[in-house]
Design an enzyme around this catalytic site. Structure first.
Site, PDB file in Angstrom:
ATOM      1  N   SER A 283       0.862  -1.195   0.000  1.00  0.00           N
ATOM      2  CA  SER A 283       0.000   0.000   0.000  1.00  0.00           C
ATOM      3  C   SER A 283       0.886   1.229   0.000  1.00  0.00           C
ATOM      4  O   SER A 283       2.093   1.137   0.215  1.00  0.00           O
ATOM      5  CB  SER A 283      -0.865   0.015   1.260  1.00  0.00           C
ATOM      6  OG  SER A 283      -0.086   0.412   2.380  1.00  0.00           O
ATOM      7  N   ASP A 284       0.312   2.401  -0.219  1.00  0.00           N
ATOM      8  CA  ASP A 284       1.061   3.625   0.038  1.00  0.00           C
ATOM      9  C   ASP A 284       0.919   3.927   1.533  1.00  0.00           C
ATOM     10  O   ASP A 284       0.182   3.257   2.262  1.00  0.00           O
ATOM     11  CB  ASP A 284       0.574   4.785  -0.848  1.00  0.00           C
ATOM     12  CG  ASP A 284       1.648   5.874  -0.968  1.00  0.00           C
ATOM     13  OD1 ASP A 284       2.641   5.814  -0.217  1.00  0.00           O
ATOM     14  OD2 ASP A 284       1.507   6.781  -1.812  1.00  0.00           O
ATOM     15  N   TYR A 285       1.601   4.931   1.964  1.00  0.00           N
ATOM     16  CA  TYR A 285       1.690   5.323   3.377  1.00  0.00           C
ATOM     17  C   TYR A 285       0.292   5.510   3.990  1.00  0.00           C
ATOM     18  O   TYR A 285      -0.390   6.468   3.636  1.00  0.00           O
ATOM     19  CB  TYR A 285       2.471   6.632   3.424  1.00  0.00           C
ATOM     20  CG  TYR A 285       3.132   6.991   4.725  1.00  0.00           C
ATOM     21  CD1 TYR A 285       4.513   6.936   4.848  1.00  0.00           C
ATOM     22  CD2 TYR A 285       2.391   7.417   5.812  1.00  0.00           C
ATOM     23  CE1 TYR A 285       5.141   7.298   6.021  1.00  0.00           C
ATOM     24  CE2 TYR A 285       3.013   7.773   6.993  1.00  0.00           C
ATOM     25  CZ  TYR A 285       4.387   7.705   7.091  1.00  0.00           C
ATOM     26  OH  TYR A 285       5.005   8.069   8.267  1.00  0.00           O
TER      27      TYR A 285
END
Ligand code: BGC
Length: 758
Positions: A283-285
């Site tokens: 995932s992104d942050y």
């Protein structure tokens, strides 16, 4: 003879396939054995990617993260730098956790590690895939010498809205060029063997469509047709997958009403089933957690949805870690899905060779000898000079002569910390070469260089604060604006030529740095006008992370050199170009509009039913009352100190059948007095199709080097692949009919030919 060669090739291919099968089997057996020993918690632990936080050398085992690592609750870490620290943390994993599984160490190595190259948008303007691959290779060598084994790069989001600050991180607006860049970068990072200690895992991001945020506002909604996705926005991600990228990062935005991070169609149907991606998806942050704000459920719900959609690793938010056990009990996720995700992470570690040697990237000696070396900086200097784009050069004001007095003026004239641009987390901001230093070192005592700031970055100090975060200050001058300006005018009046170093600061582009107006800040504009009024020749050295609206400057300033953010060696590289040691050859990879109201403005637009043909303005045609449809600079544009002439195009045939290729030849001649490089660009237009097609699309380019007076014949092969597009049913087809071919030095190329596909 021919047969013998064919059978030899077939045998080698079969041997390779066999060896690969054996290797895969070996990996599978190893992971099967390991996973049998793993508890559910340990499996879910592999899916967890926290940020390292503040770990001080020698104190790793007392850090909060150490407890989790010992418990097997961490699969990888990022935001941790140096062999010393990484070794300490890896030691906790492989000596103190039950199953001794090594960690991945990630970092945003985006355009270099400690040796910083131009921002990716600048790099793409070299149109030189060898150079781009080389920059990624050097970045991987440095990062791996410092303990890193995974980079969150390449960022390949197509962007046609320069208000979006993250346009700086990608390769611009074009899917064809973007795909070439994606491939080159993956190859640069991963090399041909991930088992080596100087190659690292790449991560293509942000999947998908992040660059199409509405209004150019970061993290905003994306909504587009599948036609546009498949033809224009998805190709670079696919190219990275085809090039063997090891991991994929999801984007913050939604796609078709479902956030990318939980979008099964995107992560499973397209990525895995259609494209055959075999690596893992991260995932992104906190993008898992953020799906609660998107409005699709609480943390448990969104985490389960993400896993079920095909997400393997959760960055920072710990939604997987804290809720998957409960979801499994409640039947909301399956053990098979958790196992599949865990296997993907373990496979990546296996492929990197971490199970054989978890410390393979922790060689203090490499860290001392392979990072920020003079050889790497030399390459950074040469690459930077090739990324600059000469936008205007009236009366051949450039290159400058090495005599007389130069007044170097502007808030960016003598600054180091901004030269790296956005995302240079590993770099030391005190190391880059400022423009002032670069110029002085280039001329020695041949020229007198006078220096003044002339203006602050912004009139509004609060705005300037926002635009100079993360220690990238421009040193605000608190004297009255008039005093600062007058000081500059005094030195301008003593000079023979003025070099105005203006534009954006590094943090005006990048993440969460969208702008609604993309001109040069007004206080700098005022300075520029005052400098022009002195009557001295003015060269505008423009720093920027995005296309800017500089119509007025184009009309009024004699010379403009766009230098992006050139990295560690920016100052030297700019001096090289200003004094003609290097002839500029960069070409824009995103269109520069006249004003923000024209956005999105891109060359590969559709024709519409009412195109403007001929003069602007025409009533009931697709145009504006107050501005023409033209950009200030089209895609592919960039000048040189020399000039190039293009002959007419010769096609090898005027008609081909399905599956056949043809060639297009053109002779390019250097008609000026400098040796120079030219990016020869080929565009194609599909005149009639079952769906509407763009007015032209880039389908090939070659960068050639010509001595004064020299001519070269440039040959493009137009293959069936170049004529294909995704039709309404998303089938990839070439449809019969007329195709036009355009070749030239930018997307307005005028040389034209045509052929038919039968
Ligand atoms: C960015 C990513 C980056 C990640 C890790 C996010 O905010 O969108 O591009 O890789 O942080 O630093």
């Amino acid at each position: 003879m021919f047969r013998k060669i064919i059978s030899a090739v077939m045998m080698i291919t079969a041997l390779h396939a066999h060896a690969q099968q054996n290797a895969d089997m070996k990996m599978k057996t190893f992971i099967d054995v390991l996973m049998k020993k793993m508890t559910l918690e340990e499996k879910i632990g592999q899916l967890n990617l926290p940020s390292a936080g503040d770990i001080t050398t020698g104190q790793a085992s007392n850090s909060d993260i150490a407890i989790k690592i010992r418990e097997g609750k961490v699969g990888g870490l990022f935001n941790i730098k140096s062999v010393g620290k990484i070794k300490e943390v890896q030691k906790i994993a492989v000596e103190q956790s039950r199953l001794k599984i090594p960690l991945l160490f990630g970092m945003d190595v985006i355009h270099g590690y400690e040796t910083v190259f131009p921002i990716p948008l600048g790099l793409s303007c070299t149109w030189d895939m060898n150079l781009i691959e080389r920059s990624a290779r050097i970045a991987a060598t440095e990062a791996s010498a410092d303990g890193i084994n995974w980079t969150f790069s390449p960022m390949v989001d197509i962007c046609r809205d320069p208000r979006w600050g993250r346009i700086a991180e990608g390769a611009g607006e074009d899917p064809y060029l973007g795909s070439q860049v994606a491939k080159a970068m993956v190859k640069g990072y991963q090399g041909d063997d991930l088992k080596k200690n100087n190659t690292i895992l790449a991560c293509v991001k942000h999947y998908a469509l992040y660059g199409a945020a509405e209004g150019g506002r970061d993290y905003n909604t994306v909504d587009m047709s599948h036609q546009r996705m498949y033809n224009d926005y998805l190709p670079p991600y696919k190219a990275a997958v085809d090039a063997g990228v090891g991991s994929v990062m999801t984007s913050f935005n939604e796609v078709d009403g479902i956030p990318a991070t939980a979008n099964k169609w995107l992560l499973t149907n397209v990525l895995r089933k259609q494209w055959g991606f075999k690596g893992f998806v991260v995932s992104d942050y906190t993008s898992v957690n953020e799906m609660t704000a998107h409005g699709i459920g609480d943390l448990q719900t969104v985490s389960a949805r993400a896993l079920n959609a095909g997400l393997d690793m959760d960055m920072v938010g710990e939604g997987f870690l804290t809720t998957l056990p409960k979801s499994l009990k409640e039947g909301k996720v399956s053990l098979a899905q958790i196992n599949a995700a865990c296997r993907k992470i373990l496979e990546a570690k296996y492929k990197l060779g971490l199970f054989d040697d978890p410390y393979k990237y922790c060689d203090e000696n490499r860290a001392k000898t392979e990072i920020f070396t003079s050889e790497n900086r030399k390459e950074a200097r040469s690459i930077a000079a090739q990324s600059f784009v000469l936008l205007k050069n009236q009366g051949n004001l450039l290159p400058l002569k090495k005599s007389g007095t130069i007044a170097l003026i502007g808030p960016l004239a003598d600054n180091k910390s901004n030269m790296n641009g956005t995302w240079s987390v590993a770099a030391d901001f005190s190391k880059p070469i400022s423009l002032y230093t670069g110029l002085k070192e280039a001329v020695g005592d041949k020229i007198n260089i006078l220096l003044a700031k002339g203006s602050n970055l912004e009139e509004d100090s609060l705005l300037e604060e926002r635009e100079t975060m993360f220690g990238k200050s421009l040193g605000r001058d608190h004297r009255p604006a008039e005093v600062i300006l007058q000081e500059a005018l005094n030195i301008a009046n003593q000079s023979d030529v003025i070099v105005a170093a203006l534009g954006e600061s590094a943090e005006m582009s990048g993440e969460s740095s969208s702008r609604s107006m993309i001109g040069i800040p007004s206080i700098q504009e005022k300075l520029l006008r005052a400098l022009l009024k002195t009557g001295k020749p003015v060269v505008l050295v423009l720093f920027t992370g995005r296309p800017l609206t500089i119509k007025w400057e184009q009309d009024n300033v004699p010379a403009i050199l766009n230098v992006w953010f050139g990295g560690s060696e920016a100052g030297h590289a700019i001096a090289d170009v200003l004094f003609g040691e290097v002839n500029p050859s960069g070409k824009l990879t995103a269109t520069w509009p006249q004003n923000t109201g024209q956005i999105p403005l891109y060359y590969a637009h559709k024709n519409t039913g009412r195109p403007l043909e001929g003069q602007w303005f025409q009533k009931f045609r697709s145009n504006y009352l107050d501005v023409s449809n033209d950009p200030v600079y089209p895609f592919g544009y960039g000048l040189s100190y020399t000039t190039f002439n293009y002959s007419d195009i010769t096609l090898s045939t005027s008609s081909i059948k399905q599956g056949e290729s043809l060639t297009a030849n053109i002779t390019v001649t250097n008609t000026g007095s400098y040796e120079g490089k030219e990016v020869v660009q080929l565009y194609i237009r599909d005149m009639v199709a079952s769906v509407t097609r763009p007015v032209r699309e880039l389908k090939g380019f070659q960068k050639i080097d010509l001595k004064p007076g020299e001519s070269k014949v440039v040959t493009f092969t137009i293959s069936p692949e170049d004529l294909k597009f995704y039709n309404y049913d998303l089938k990839y087809v070439a449809e019969p009919g007329e195709f036009r071919v355009y070749i030239g030095g930018n997307s307005d190329a005028v040389k034209e030919a045509s052929f038919t596909l039968k």
